[in-house]
Design a protein around this motif. Sequence first.
Motif, PDB file in Angstrom:
ATOM      1  N   LYS A 161       0.825  -1.204   0.000  1.00  0.00           N
ATOM      2  CA  LYS A 161       0.000   0.000   0.000  1.00  0.00           C
ATOM      3  C   LYS A 161       0.860   1.255   0.000  1.00  0.00           C
ATOM      4  O   LYS A 161       0.548   2.250  -0.670  1.00  0.00           O
ATOM      5  N   LEU A 162       1.970   1.225   0.751  1.00  0.00           N
ATOM      6  CA  LEU A 162       2.869   2.376   0.810  1.00  0.00           C
ATOM      7  C   LEU A 162       3.482   2.646  -0.573  1.00  0.00           C
ATOM      8  O   LEU A 162       3.569   3.800  -1.007  1.00  0.00           O
ATOM      9  N   VAL A 163       3.897   1.575  -1.254  1.00  0.00           N
ATOM     10  CA  VAL A 163       4.470   1.738  -2.598  1.00  0.00           C
ATOM     11  C   VAL A 163       3.394   2.192  -3.583  1.00  0.00           C
ATOM     12  O   VAL A 163       3.647   3.003  -4.476  1.00  0.00           O
ATOM     13  N   GLU A 164       2.167   1.710  -3.373  1.00  0.00           N
ATOM     14  CA  GLU A 164       1.069   2.127  -4.244  1.00  0.00           C
ATOM     15  C   GLU A 164       0.778   3.609  -4.084  1.00  0.00           C
ATOM     16  O   GLU A 164       0.435   4.287  -5.066  1.00  0.00           O
ATOM     17  N   GLU A 165       0.937   4.140  -2.888  1.00  0.00           N
ATOM     18  CA  GLU A 165       0.735   5.581  -2.653  1.00  0.00           C
ATOM     19  C   GLU A 165       1.771   6.428  -3.389  1.00  0.00           C
ATOM     20  O   GLU A 165       1.511   7.599  -3.686  1.00  0.00           O
ATOM     21  N   LEU A 166       2.927   5.825  -3.684  1.00  0.00           N
ATOM     22  CA  LEU A 166       3.952   6.553  -4.438  1.00  0.00           C
ATOM     23  C   LEU A 166       3.639   6.591  -5.938  1.00  0.00           C
ATOM     24  O   LEU A 166       4.338   7.278  -6.694  1.00  0.00           O
ATOM     25  N   GLY A 167       2.611   5.831  -6.363  1.00  0.00           N
ATOM     26  CA  GLY A 167       2.203   5.860  -7.767  1.00  0.00           C
ATOM     27  C   GLY A 167       2.281   4.519  -8.466  1.00  0.00           C
ATOM     28  O   GLY A 167       2.014   4.440  -9.672  1.00  0.00           O
ATOM     29  N   SER A 168       2.633   3.439  -7.754  1.00  0.00           N
ATOM     30  CA  SER A 168       2.738   2.139  -8.396  1.00  0.00           C
ATOM     31  C   SER A 168       1.363   1.557  -8.691  1.00  0.00           C
ATOM     32  O   SER A 168       0.450   1.642  -7.858  1.00  0.00           O
ATOM     33  N   LYS A 169       1.221   0.954  -9.866  1.00  0.00           N
ATOM     34  CA  LYS A 169      -0.008   0.297 -10.248  1.00  0.00           C
ATOM     35  C   LYS A 169       0.160  -1.224 -10.348  1.00  0.00           C
ATOM     36  O   LYS A 169      -0.829  -1.930 -10.549  1.00  0.00           O
ATOM     37  N   GLU A 170       1.399  -1.706 -10.238  1.00  0.00           N
ATOM     38  CA  GLU A 170       1.661  -3.137 -10.409  1.00  0.00           C
ATOM     39  C   GLU A 170       2.128  -3.819  -9.131  1.00  0.00           C
ATOM     40  O   GLU A 170       2.228  -5.038  -9.109  1.00  0.00           O
ATOM     41  N   ILE A 171       2.418  -3.057  -8.075  1.00  0.00           N
ATOM     42  CA  ILE A 171       2.927  -3.674  -6.855  1.00  0.00           C
ATOM     43  C   ILE A 171       1.924  -4.654  -6.256  1.00  0.00           C
ATOM     44  O   ILE A 171       2.311  -5.688  -5.687  1.00  0.00           O
ATOM     45  N   LYS A 172       0.629  -4.392  -6.419  1.00  0.00           N
ATOM     46  CA  LYS A 172      -0.390  -5.294  -5.874  1.00  0.00           C
ATOM     47  C   LYS A 172      -0.503  -6.569  -6.709  1.00  0.00           C
ATOM     48  O   LYS A 172      -1.088  -7.567  -6.248  1.00  0.00           O
ATOM     49  N   ASN A 173       0.067  -6.543  -7.937  1.00  0.00           N
ATOM     50  CA  ASN A 173      -0.007  -7.719  -8.811  1.00  0.00           C
ATOM     51  C   ASN A 173       1.285  -8.550  -8.812  1.00  0.00           C
ATOM     52  O   ASN A 173       1.363  -9.545  -9.542  1.00  0.00           O
ATOM     53  N   ILE A 174       2.259  -8.159  -8.022  1.00  0.00           N
ATOM     54  CA  ILE A 174       3.545  -8.850  -8.038  1.00  0.00           C
ATOM     55  C   ILE A 174       3.376 -10.285  -7.544  1.00  0.00           C
ATOM     56  O   ILE A 174       2.622 -10.550  -6.605  1.00  0.00           O
ATOM     57  N   LYS A 175       4.080 -11.216  -8.185  1.00  0.00           N
ATOM     58  CA  LYS A 175       3.969 -12.636  -7.867  1.00  0.00           C
ATOM     59  C   LYS A 175       5.348 -13.217  -7.598  1.00  0.00           C
ATOM     60  O   LYS A 175       6.360 -12.519  -7.650  1.00  0.00           O
ATOM     61  N   PHE A 176       5.358 -14.517  -7.338  1.00  0.00           N
ATOM     62  CA  PHE A 176       6.596 -15.211  -7.050  1.00  0.00           C
ATOM     63  C   PHE A 176       7.546 -15.091  -8.250  1.00  0.00           C
ATOM     64  O   PHE A 176       7.209 -15.449  -9.369  1.00  0.00           O
ATOM     65  N   ARG A 177       8.722 -14.534  -7.963  1.00  0.00           N
ATOM     66  CA  ARG A 177       9.794 -14.349  -8.944  1.00  0.00           C
ATOM     67  C   ARG A 177       9.418 -13.433 -10.112  1.00  0.00           C
ATOM     68  O   ARG A 177       9.979 -13.519 -11.202  1.00  0.00           O
ATOM     69  N   SER A 178       8.476 -12.550  -9.895  1.00  0.00           N
ATOM     70  CA  SER A 178       8.155 -11.562 -10.935  1.00  0.00           C
ATOM     71  C   SER A 178       9.315 -10.572 -11.074  1.00  0.00           C
ATOM     72  O   SER A 178       9.934 -10.177 -10.076  1.00  0.00           O
ATOM     73  N   SER A 179       9.607 -10.151 -12.315  1.00  0.00           N
ATOM     74  CA  SER A 179      10.579  -9.078 -12.558  1.00  0.00           C
ATOM     75  C   SER A 179       9.809  -7.758 -12.548  1.00  0.00           C
ATOM     76  O   SER A 179       8.869  -7.566 -13.337  1.00  0.00           O
ATOM     77  N   TRP A 180      10.255  -6.833 -11.687  1.00  0.00           N
ATOM     78  CA  TRP A 180       9.505  -5.573 -11.492  1.00  0.00           C
ATOM     79  C   TRP A 180      10.475  -4.420 -11.332  1.00  0.00           C
ATOM     80  O   TRP A 180      11.491  -4.542 -10.626  1.00  0.00           O
ATOM     81  N   VAL A 181      10.191  -3.296 -12.012  1.00  0.00           N
ATOM     82  CA  VAL A 181      10.991  -2.069 -11.882  1.00  0.00           C
ATOM     83  C   VAL A 181      10.031  -0.901 -11.735  1.00  0.00           C
ATOM     84  O   VAL A 181       8.929  -0.891 -12.295  1.00  0.00           O
ATOM     85  N   PHE A 182      10.493   0.136 -10.987  1.00  0.00           N
ATOM     86  CA  PHE A 182       9.596   1.255 -10.656  1.00  0.00           C
ATOM     87  C   PHE A 182      10.425   2.464 -10.258  1.00  0.00           C
ATOM     88  O   PHE A 182      11.465   2.331  -9.602  1.00  0.00           O
ATOM     89  N   ILE A 183       9.991   3.666 -10.690  1.00  0.00           N
ATOM     90  CA  ILE A 183      10.600   4.916 -10.254  1.00  0.00           C
ATOM     91  C   ILE A 183       9.480   5.805  -9.726  1.00  0.00           C
ATOM     92  O   ILE A 183       8.401   5.904 -10.346  1.00  0.00           O
ATOM     93  N   ALA A 184       9.729   6.449  -8.585  1.00  0.00           N
ATOM     94  CA  ALA A 184       8.709   7.280  -7.940  1.00  0.00           C
ATOM     95  C   ALA A 184       9.332   8.561  -7.435  1.00  0.00           C
ATOM     96  O   ALA A 184      10.545   8.637  -7.197  1.00  0.00           O
ATOM     97  N   ALA A 185       8.495   9.554  -7.258  1.00  0.00           N
ATOM     98  CA  ALA A 185       8.923  10.842  -6.714  1.00  0.00           C
ATOM     99  C   ALA A 185       8.184  11.061  -5.394  1.00  0.00           C
ATOM    100  O   ALA A 185       6.981  10.824  -5.291  1.00  0.00           O
ATOM    101  N   LYS A 186       8.916  11.531  -4.412  1.00  0.00           N
ATOM    102  CA  LYS A 186       8.322  11.776  -3.100  1.00  0.00           C
ATOM    103  C   LYS A 186       8.208  13.291  -2.880  1.00  0.00           C
ATOM    104  O   LYS A 186       9.210  14.003  -2.868  1.00  0.00           O
TER     105      LYS A 186
END
Length: 319
Positions: free
Chosen positions: A253-278
């Motif tokens: 939820k904290l990462v989602e507040e930074l603007g992520s739309k895929e963090i809730k869909n992450i699965k076992f061994r998923s490859s994921w990259v993200f850049i956010a501004a605070k």
Amino acid sequence: MCAVCSVRRPADSNSKLLSRGGAALTGGRSLPAACPGLARGHRQRNEKKRRRRKKKNNEAEPALSAVLHVLLRLHPDCPSSWLLSATSSAWHFALRLFGLVLASVAAWYLGYFVAAYVPQNTVSIAALQEIGKKPVLRAPAPKRQKCDLWSPCPPGNFAYRILSGGGKQRRPTICFEDEELINAGNHVAGSGINIAIVNYKTGKFMSANFFEMWAGDHSREMMDFIRKAPEGTLLLMATHDDGSTRLNDDTKKLVEELGSKEIKNIKFRSSWVFIAAKGFKLPDNIQKEKINHSDQTKNRYKGWPAEIQIEGCIPRNLI
């Protein structure tokens, strides 16, 4: 002038000029008497030929005389005319032989000079072989851009590139302004979720860490790390191996507040990259997030999906 004076004369001065018709034209007189001018021309040409022969004989006379004198003493029975002819032929042969020897010596010295004083790299067999070849036009090598982007960022922009890990051995890479904040060589990268923090105003690196999500529960530590990042910073994230097994909902939820739309869909061994501004918002037209799930039928590595990457340019005037 008589009629025969204009008749073209043969080259041989001893050939007979007058035929019966010629005799009739001259009235039976001799040629010199009938054509004084023509006879005078004959004498002048004969005199020139005689002078040339005499000059040649004078040039070779000392040497030829000495050789002829020796031959006459050795062969008194041979005619002098025959000995003179043989001596002249031998003399010309000796001159030609001397010229050949002189040219050979000059060529040898020239080759020695080239081999001794001309640098070896000046002329080579490869260079000579290239002379006859058709020139090949080659495109210049592309100039390397910051963080290995395909095209340079416009002035007044930050360059970034985030590459997730791949398989068990390939660690993630996080690059900002051509500085690799996280890579396999700086021992910051690790299994789980990797995060680097950058000061947006200065573009300077602040801190980095990775949070294991398989062997232990490090969600709380990840939340504390994100919350401690000050306002006006950029957070760059990438997974390696597994980043979802022990990732709890509060951290998602904290990462989602930074603007992520895929963090809730992450699965076992998923490859994921993200850049956010605070504390401020990034432009909508830049790459901010990507995800690639593990699929046994499509995985590049055995049990792991292929790496995934985002890159782009961030304007410096957002705050």
